[in-house]
Design a protein around this motif. Structure first.
Motif, PDB file in Angstrom:
ATOM      1  N   ASN A 129       0.858  -1.196   0.000  1.00  0.00           N
ATOM      2  CA  ASN A 129       0.000   0.000   0.000  1.00  0.00           C
ATOM      3  C   ASN A 129       0.888   1.237   0.000  1.00  0.00           C
ATOM      4  N   LYS A 166     -14.694   1.427   6.967  1.00  0.00           N
ATOM      5  CA  LYS A 166     -15.122   2.791   6.681  1.00  0.00           C
ATOM      6  C   LYS A 166     -16.469   3.098   7.345  1.00  0.00           C
ATOM      7  N   LEU A 204     -14.827   2.973  11.965  1.00  0.00           N
ATOM      8  CA  LEU A 204     -14.202   4.240  12.317  1.00  0.00           C
ATOM      9  C   LEU A 204     -15.165   5.413  12.154  1.00  0.00           C
ATOM     10  N   LEU A 218     -14.468  11.473  10.555  1.00  0.00           N
ATOM     11  CA  LEU A 218     -14.226  12.882  10.877  1.00  0.00           C
ATOM     12  C   LEU A 218     -13.343  13.042  12.113  1.00  0.00           C
ATOM     13  N   ARG A 238      -6.838   9.683  17.877  1.00  0.00           N
ATOM     14  CA  ARG A 238      -6.984   9.510  19.326  1.00  0.00           C
ATOM     15  C   ARG A 238      -8.435   9.238  19.690  1.00  0.00           C
ATOM     16  N   LYS A 272       1.715   3.767  11.982  1.00  0.00           N
ATOM     17  CA  LYS A 272       2.507   4.889  11.455  1.00  0.00           C
ATOM     18  C   LYS A 272       1.645   6.138  11.402  1.00  0.00           C
ATOM     19  N   ILE A 273       1.852   7.063  12.318  1.00  0.00           N
ATOM     20  CA  ILE A 273       1.067   8.302  12.292  1.00  0.00           C
ATOM     21  C   ILE A 273       1.980   9.495  12.492  1.00  0.00           C
ATOM     22  N   ALA A 274       1.568  10.628  11.923  1.00  0.00           N
ATOM     23  CA  ALA A 274       2.315  11.864  12.126  1.00  0.00           C
ATOM     24  C   ALA A 274       1.921  12.469  13.461  1.00  0.00           C
ATOM     25  N   SER A 275       0.627  12.412  13.750  1.00  0.00           N
ATOM     26  CA  SER A 275       0.141  12.946  15.019  1.00  0.00           C
ATOM     27  C   SER A 275      -1.176  12.279  15.324  1.00  0.00           C
ATOM     28  N   GLU A 317      -3.561  13.580  16.571  1.00  0.00           N
ATOM     29  CA  GLU A 317      -4.654  14.551  16.425  1.00  0.00           C
ATOM     30  C   GLU A 317      -5.119  14.689  14.979  1.00  0.00           C
ATOM     31  N   ASN A 318      -4.466  13.958  14.069  1.00  0.00           N
ATOM     32  CA  ASN A 318      -4.904  14.024  12.666  1.00  0.00           C
ATOM     33  C   ASN A 318      -6.162  13.187  12.466  1.00  0.00           C
ATOM     34  N   PRO A 319      -6.980  13.543  11.492  1.00  0.00           N
ATOM     35  CA  PRO A 319      -8.160  12.712  11.237  1.00  0.00           C
ATOM     36  C   PRO A 319      -7.748  11.322  10.807  1.00  0.00           C
ATOM     37  N   SER A 347      -6.820  10.199   7.220  1.00  0.00           N
ATOM     38  CA  SER A 347      -5.561  10.478   6.521  1.00  0.00           C
ATOM     39  C   SER A 347      -4.634   9.268   6.515  1.00  0.00           C
ATOM     40  N   LEU A 348      -5.022   8.180   7.184  1.00  0.00           N
ATOM     41  CA  LEU A 348      -4.146   7.010   7.266  1.00  0.00           C
ATOM     42  C   LEU A 348      -4.401   6.033   6.119  1.00  0.00           C
ATOM     43  N   ASN A 370      -2.966   0.991   8.434  1.00  0.00           N
ATOM     44  CA  ASN A 370      -2.871   1.752   9.675  1.00  0.00           C
ATOM     45  C   ASN A 370      -4.246   2.025  10.271  1.00  0.00           C
TER      46      ASN A 370
END
Lengths: 511, 354
Positions: free
Chosen positions: A41, A345, A349, A352, A356, A392-395, A397-399, A402-403, A407
């Motif tokens: 992916n 989907k 989850l 929006l 976290r 694997k996440i950047a933060s 707090e991201n929606p 975006s993964l 992930n």
């Protein structure tokens, strides 16, 4: 055998803000053949197909069809050139019928105004026959299972008489028998000279069906050749640049006591009959039981009965010997049951919400005193699970949207694990995630079982059920039609038990 | 609008700055509107005008706070304006007559008891809304449209369409303090503003720091997913409609106290102003997204705009047009923010190298 090249990409570069999804790729699409596309992916497969289907435009490079440069400004342009695509994420209207969905945007009309429903129905029925599926054209798509919906998607592009057909993971929700049907259809299309692009994570499947293979890694093509002589290790080497990761069993651990038992679980079907027909099974702590069966065999419905989604389900259930009487989902989660749903989907989850918020949704009680939430404790706990599951996440707090698929699946698993379950129900845990993530998910399942969880998982992937399960239960038409210990299970026995039509006589014999 | 989240470390300052500006847009709009009227309208900045204006804003803000929760949960509550009218009539009735059982005597109430009873009426309407929506599966729009008519009709029936005048109360029953709800002040601020501060703080706390608040967002974002995660969806919906009814009851109390009279037509079209304030503050009509702080700023923008235009002597017709334009513009900008925000998050994810 000679297959003319129908479409070429030369020096294709696609830059998204912040990433280079395609790095100067050269791709040849051969007509009358299956062009297999494989890669983890995020390797750029979907991007490349979106470029061909006109969904995205190349940043640099050219697309040639029969030697002539073409430009696809939108899907409409691509469609005019005879290109059809079945996306991995289904694009259907659940509130419309099967026939309406298949002809959406190109309805058969009389005089351009009045929709000829009869003609659409007849054509749909013909397509369903060709796909060997008994789905009524007037059924609402929302009432179909995910796998059946995938069939509708495939029928939709068949109906467009595409010269080039792109299938992005068409079999991820299909069972072995349905895959066979699809492969027969593909063979037919090939004979008609249609060029097929086939994307899948199921490597055996690729080798079985492909004529040409293209492997992508990090936006670059790492291998492209005819399928002759290609084997799984070759594909994996090109895909991830290392030897094959297999997800075989690690260490054996002893099972504990029975942790879950279901007796005579029944669920009425909307159109009469039973979707789950007197299913009884038991699960021990530390045991992984795989439920294998065709689509519509009642596997997912059974898991949904266990979690308490269907109020009108009957039967008795026990957790570690104590009867499970609470009918609400919240009550069952509190008793130690957790479900990882098939449809990430729509069921798994809240798109929006942040990573976290998604992860802790089932277990907010852990961070709450009276009514006050300790956000610091929540964050620490999420960080801990993110690390344990290697998400694997950047933060956080991201929606969550975006993964990548793998992930996202780990976030759903994290959510289930945070509730501290004793029994984990997993519905198609590897659907739509890449091989690396899949191996990690499987490793996690093993670890959890070793920690004493009972795991009940549903899959349509024979290889997966054979490799992962301590015990295999086969379902067909709502009933359990076979049960095998791992040591004695064979491919043929499992597949034979899953075939429909034999459930009833066997049941009568027992009775 | 200030809330603390750890923002992702994103490369490139420009999308970040743009995003910050977009996020604070309602607040910026408020400052601009405020500054404009301060210059253009005489006496706009006078203390007396500020107090009057804040009282106007408060009425809409109460309704908008309740509405925000309902909209975040994926619903809509059209009945709030009628609840205001009904609750005003109930308050007027209780002040004037108490409860008369036709036995030759009646029960009279003091101010506090009246407030409690009126709030219970508002909450009860909310319960009816919630039962219609959760148990009987009526779409929120239709269910609350029905209660809109029922409550308005009931308010009219209470007095045959007449006004209850002279709600001065009676010192003997302890209801003479009723007027203070609308007219009294504490530390220089009107009581109704203190009430707004309390309700707004409570609502903001619920939304940010309690599981209840988290569940409201979850239900609006994906009801099926929330249910499968163990969220008791029906209870959450019950709460949001009850809370909305409660907020409307407060407005009914305040209005009848301010006017020292209650009229059954009070509150007509208030629900539309409440929805407008919520949307202006960034609440998504499809649910799952919105903020109490944003809604309050939105209510102030609408309130300041309409009061300021009145002071400038702009015609009422133009006021309506301008209000509509502001709302449309707010939603258009909101869409731009969503796009940019998604892009920034994707970039951060892409920067992980996968």
């Amino acid at each position: 055998m000679d297959h003319p090249v129908g479409l070429q990409i030369r020096g294709g570069v696609k830059v998204y803000p912040g990433t280079r999804a395609l790095k100067s790729v050269d791709f040849d699409l051969r007509m009358g053949a299956v062009n297999v596309l494989v890669g983890e992916n995020g390797a750029g497969k979907s991007t490349m197909m979106k470029v061909i289907a006109g969904v995205e435009q190349l940043t640099e490079g050219r697309i040639l069809m029969n030697g002539q440069e073409v430009q696809f400004r939108g899907t409409e342009d691509a469609r005019r050139h005879g290109i059809g695509i079945v996306f991995q994420e289904l694009n259907l209207f659940p509130n419309m019928t099967v026939a309406e969905n298949i002809f959406i945007g190109r309805e058969i009309t009389r005089g351009g105004v009045d929709i000829d429903m009869a003609a659409q129905r007849a054509e749909t029925r013909r397509l369903m026959q060709r796909l060997e599926h008994d789905i009524d054209p007037d059924t609402l798509v929302g009432e179909l299972r995910v796998g059946q919906q995938q069939i509708i998607e495939i029928a939709k592009s068949l109906a467009q008489d595409a010269r080039i057909l792109i299938l992005d993971e068409p079999t991820s929700a299909l069972s072995a028998a349905e895959v066979d049907i699809l492969f027969r259809v593909i063979a037919e299309l090939k004979r008609d000279g249609v060029g097929i692009v086939y994307i899948s994570h199921r490597l055996e499947e690729l080798i079985r069906i492909g004529d040409y293979i293209t492997v992508l890694r990090d936006g670059a093509i790492t291998g492209a050749r005819s399928m002759e002589g290609v084997d799984v290790p070759w594909i994996v080497r090109n895909m991830i640049g290392e030897a094959s990761k297999d997800f075989a069993k690690e260490v054996d651990h002893p099972y504990g006591d029975e942790i879950f038992r279901a007796e005579d679980v029944c669920l009425p079907r909307a159109g009469g009959g039973l979707a789950v027909d007197h299913v009884s099974l038991s699960l021990r702590a530390g045991e992984i039981v795989g439920i294998y069966g065709l689509m519509g065999a009642g596997r997912s419905e059974f898991l949904e009965c266990v979690i308490g989604r269907h109020a009108h389900a009957t039967g008795r259930m026990f957790i570690a010997g104590a009867p499970l009487t609470d009918r609400s989902i919240a009550g069952r989660i509190a008793r130690g049951i957790a479900l990882i749903p098939e449809d990430r989907k729509n069921d798994g989850l809240i798109q929006l919400a942040t990573i976290r918020e998604n992860m802790t949704l089932s277990s907010l009680g852990l961070f709450t005193r009276f009514f006050h939430m300790d956000l610091g404790a929540e964050r620490r706990s999420v960080a801990d699970f993110v690390k344990r599951l290697t998400v694997k996440i950047a933060s956080m707090e991201n929606p969550v949207s975006s993964l990548s698929g793998g992930n996202q699946q780990k976030v759903v698993i994290g959510k289930a694990l945070m509730t501290g379950p004793k029994v984990l129900l997993m519905d198609e845990p590897s659907r739509g995630i890449d091989i690396g993530a899949k191996a990690e998910v499987f490793r996690t399942m093993r670890q959890l079982a070793a920690q004493g969880l009972g795991i009940l998982f549903v899959t349509s992937d024979l290889e997966e059920v054979m490799a992962l399960s301590d015990r295999i239960i086969v379902m067909s038409e709502g009933r359990i039609t076979g049960e095998f210990d791992r040591s004695v299970a064979t491919d043929t026995a499992v597949v034979a038990a899953s075939a429909p039509g034999q459930a009833r006589p066997e049941q009568e014999l027992v009775a | 609008m200030s809330h603390a989240v750890a923002h992702p470390p994103v490369t490139g300052a420009s999308p970040n700055l743009g995003l910050l500006l977009l996020k604070a847009r309602t607040f910026i709009a408020l400052i601009l509107v405020f500054a404009f009227f301060a210059v253009a309208a005489p006496n706009f900045l006078s203390a007396a005008n500020m107090v009057i204006m804040s009282k106007h804003v408060a009425l809409n803000a109460f309704l908008a706070i309740g509405m925000t929760f309902v909209i975040i949960s994926g619903g809509i509550d059209l009945s709030v304006g009628s609840i205001v009218g009904l609750c005003g009539m109930v308050a007027g009735w209780l002040v004037l007559y108490g409860i008369d059982f036709g036995l030759g005597w009646s029960i009279q109430f003091n101010t506090f008891e009246i407030c409690v009873l009126v709030c219970l009426v508002g909450i009860a309407v909310g319960v009816v809304n919630a039962i219609l929506i959760t148990r009987l599966n009526v779409a929120p729009f239709i269910a609350t449209l029905g209660t809109l008519y029922i409550c308005r009709g009931a308010a009219m029936l209470a007095s045959d369409g007449r006004t209850f005048p002279n709600l001065g109360g009676n010192p003997e029953y302890g209801s003479d303090t009723f007027r203070l709800i609308g007219a009294g002040s504490f530390l220089g601020l009107p009581i109704s503003i203190w009430m707004l501060i309390a309700v707004a703080a409570l609502a903001a706390y619920i939304s940010r720091r309690t599981p209840l608040g988290r569940y409201i967002y979850a239900v609006g974002g994906n009801e099926r997913g929330a249910a499968l995660s163990g969220v008791k969806v029906n209870r959450i919906k019950l709460f949001v409609y009850m809370f909305s009814g409660f907020c409307a009851a407060l407005v009914g109390l305040i209005v009848s106290s301010q006017l020292v009279a209650s009229h059954p037509a009070t509150g007509e079209t208030f629900e539309l102003n409440a929805i407008a304030a919520a949307v202006l503050g960034g609440t998504s009509m499809s649910g799952g997204r919105g903020r109490i702080g944003g809604t309050i700023v939105g209510a102030f923008v609408i309130g300041v705009l309409s009061d300021g235009l009145v002071m400038m002597g702009v015609s009422a017709f133009w006021q309506t047009v301008i209000k509509g334009l502001v709302i449309v513009a707010a939603v258009v900008v909101d869409q731009a923010q969503q796009k940019l925000q998604a892009r920034v998050a994707l970039q951060a994810q892409a920067a992980l190298g996968k």
